[in-house]
Design a protein around this motif. Structure first.
Motif, PDB file in Angstrom:
ATOM      1  N   TRP A  49      -2.537  13.162   4.393  1.00 43.85           N
ATOM      2  CA  TRP A  49      -2.996  12.647   4.702  1.00 43.85           C
ATOM      3  C   TRP A  49      -2.337  11.529   5.831  1.00 43.85           C
ATOM      4  O   TRP A  49      -1.396  10.853   4.891  1.00 43.85           O
ATOM      5  CB  TRP A  49      -4.780  11.895   4.259  1.00 43.85           C
ATOM      6  N   TYR A 100      -0.940   7.862   7.901  1.00 42.61           N
ATOM      7  CA  TYR A 100      -1.341   7.093   8.536  1.00 42.61           C
ATOM      8  C   TYR A 100      -0.293   5.997   8.815  1.00 42.61           C
ATOM      9  O   TYR A 100       0.504   5.956   8.322  1.00 42.61           O
ATOM     10  CB  TYR A 100      -2.696   6.242   7.563  1.00 42.61           C
ATOM     11  N   ASP A 143      -4.360   0.397   7.137  1.00 45.36           N
ATOM     12  CA  ASP A 143      -5.305   0.152   6.263  1.00 45.36           C
ATOM     13  C   ASP A 143      -5.834   0.715   6.002  1.00 45.36           C
ATOM     14  O   ASP A 143      -7.119   1.639   4.948  1.00 45.36           O
ATOM     15  CB  ASP A 143      -5.599  -1.291   5.601  1.00 45.36           C
ATOM     16  N   LEU A 176      -5.691   4.429   5.941  1.00 45.30           N
ATOM     17  CA  LEU A 176      -5.334   5.095   3.903  1.00 45.30           C
ATOM     18  C   LEU A 176      -6.881   5.053   3.461  1.00 45.30           C
ATOM     19  O   LEU A 176      -7.237   6.383   2.866  1.00 45.30           O
ATOM     20  CB  LEU A 176      -4.948   4.374   3.600  1.00 45.30           C
ATOM     21  N   GLU A 214      -8.659   8.338   1.364  1.00 45.01           N
ATOM     22  CA  GLU A 214      -8.841   8.234   0.207  1.00 45.01           C
ATOM     23  C   GLU A 214     -10.365   8.167   0.450  1.00 45.01           C
ATOM     24  O   GLU A 214     -10.928   9.085  -0.901  1.00 45.01           O
ATOM     25  CB  GLU A 214      -8.564   6.597  -0.379  1.00 45.01           C
ATOM     26  N   PHE A 267      -0.873  11.312   0.450  1.00 47.32           N
ATOM     27  CA  PHE A 267      -1.627  10.113   1.691  1.00 47.32           C
ATOM     28  C   PHE A 267       0.476   9.582   1.750  1.00 47.32           C
ATOM     29  O   PHE A 267       0.840   9.861   1.061  1.00 47.32           O
ATOM     30  CB  PHE A 267      -1.648   8.939   0.863  1.00 47.32           C
ATOM     31  N   SER A 297       2.541   7.470   4.429  1.00 53.14           N
ATOM     32  CA  SER A 297       2.668   6.161   5.460  1.00 53.14           C
ATOM     33  C   SER A 297       3.818   6.881   6.272  1.00 53.14           C
ATOM     34  O   SER A 297       4.281   7.116   5.823  1.00 53.14           O
ATOM     35  CB  SER A 297       3.083   4.867   4.372  1.00 53.14           C
TER      36      SER A 297
END
Length: 143
Positions: free
Chosen positions: A95, A97, A102, A105, A109, A121, A123
């Motif tokens: 995933w 992002y 946020d 994200l 989640e 996750f 970034s």
């Protein structure tokens, strides 16, 4: 089963599906007028993949934005992968992002809380779609 690629549009993500590489990649914005039309064929293809493929799958999801209707389709896609996981096959969802997003994200989640398979996750500075944007809303074809 053959793979395919669909370029992103202003309202649909790019879709890259390569069964030989055990990879599904969706990137960009998702707010089509009729998300069931856009995601329907993808969901059918994932059904076929889950039923007929002996290997694993990695799914890269990198959304800049998705609307509520697209969220339901993304959830349905992730739910299809759950049956793949229950067959003892490895499912990994990456995933992506943007660093400053946020909300995206948190959306990832939230999705991950429904499933037992692995979510990573990641970034990134910016979400980029595969291919160039087109004015038309593409349609997925069943492979």
């Amino acid at each position: 089963m053959q793979g395919y690629f669909i370029r992103s549009s202003k309202v649909t993500p790019s879709v890259y599906f390569n069964p030989k590489k055990e990879l599904l990649d969706l990137r960009g914005k998702s707010s089509p007028e009729n998300p069931l039309s856009f995601y329907g064929s993808l969901l059918l293809n994932m059904d076929k993949y889950v039923q007929n493929h002996a290997g694993n799958i990695t799914v890269n999801l990198a959304f800049e934005y998705f609307n509520t209707s697209s969220s339901k389709c993304i959830f349905n896609l992730l739910r299809k992968l759950e049956s793949f996981d229950q067959q003892g096959k490895r499912v990994i969802v990456n995933w992506y992002y943007e660093d400053v997003d946020d909300d995206m994200l948190e959306a990832g989640e939230d999705f991950s809380s429904f499933f037992d398979y692995k979510f990573n996750f990641i970034s990134v500075p910016e979400i980029n779609s595969l291919g160039e944007e087109s004015e038309e809303e593409p349609q997925l074809s069943a492979a």
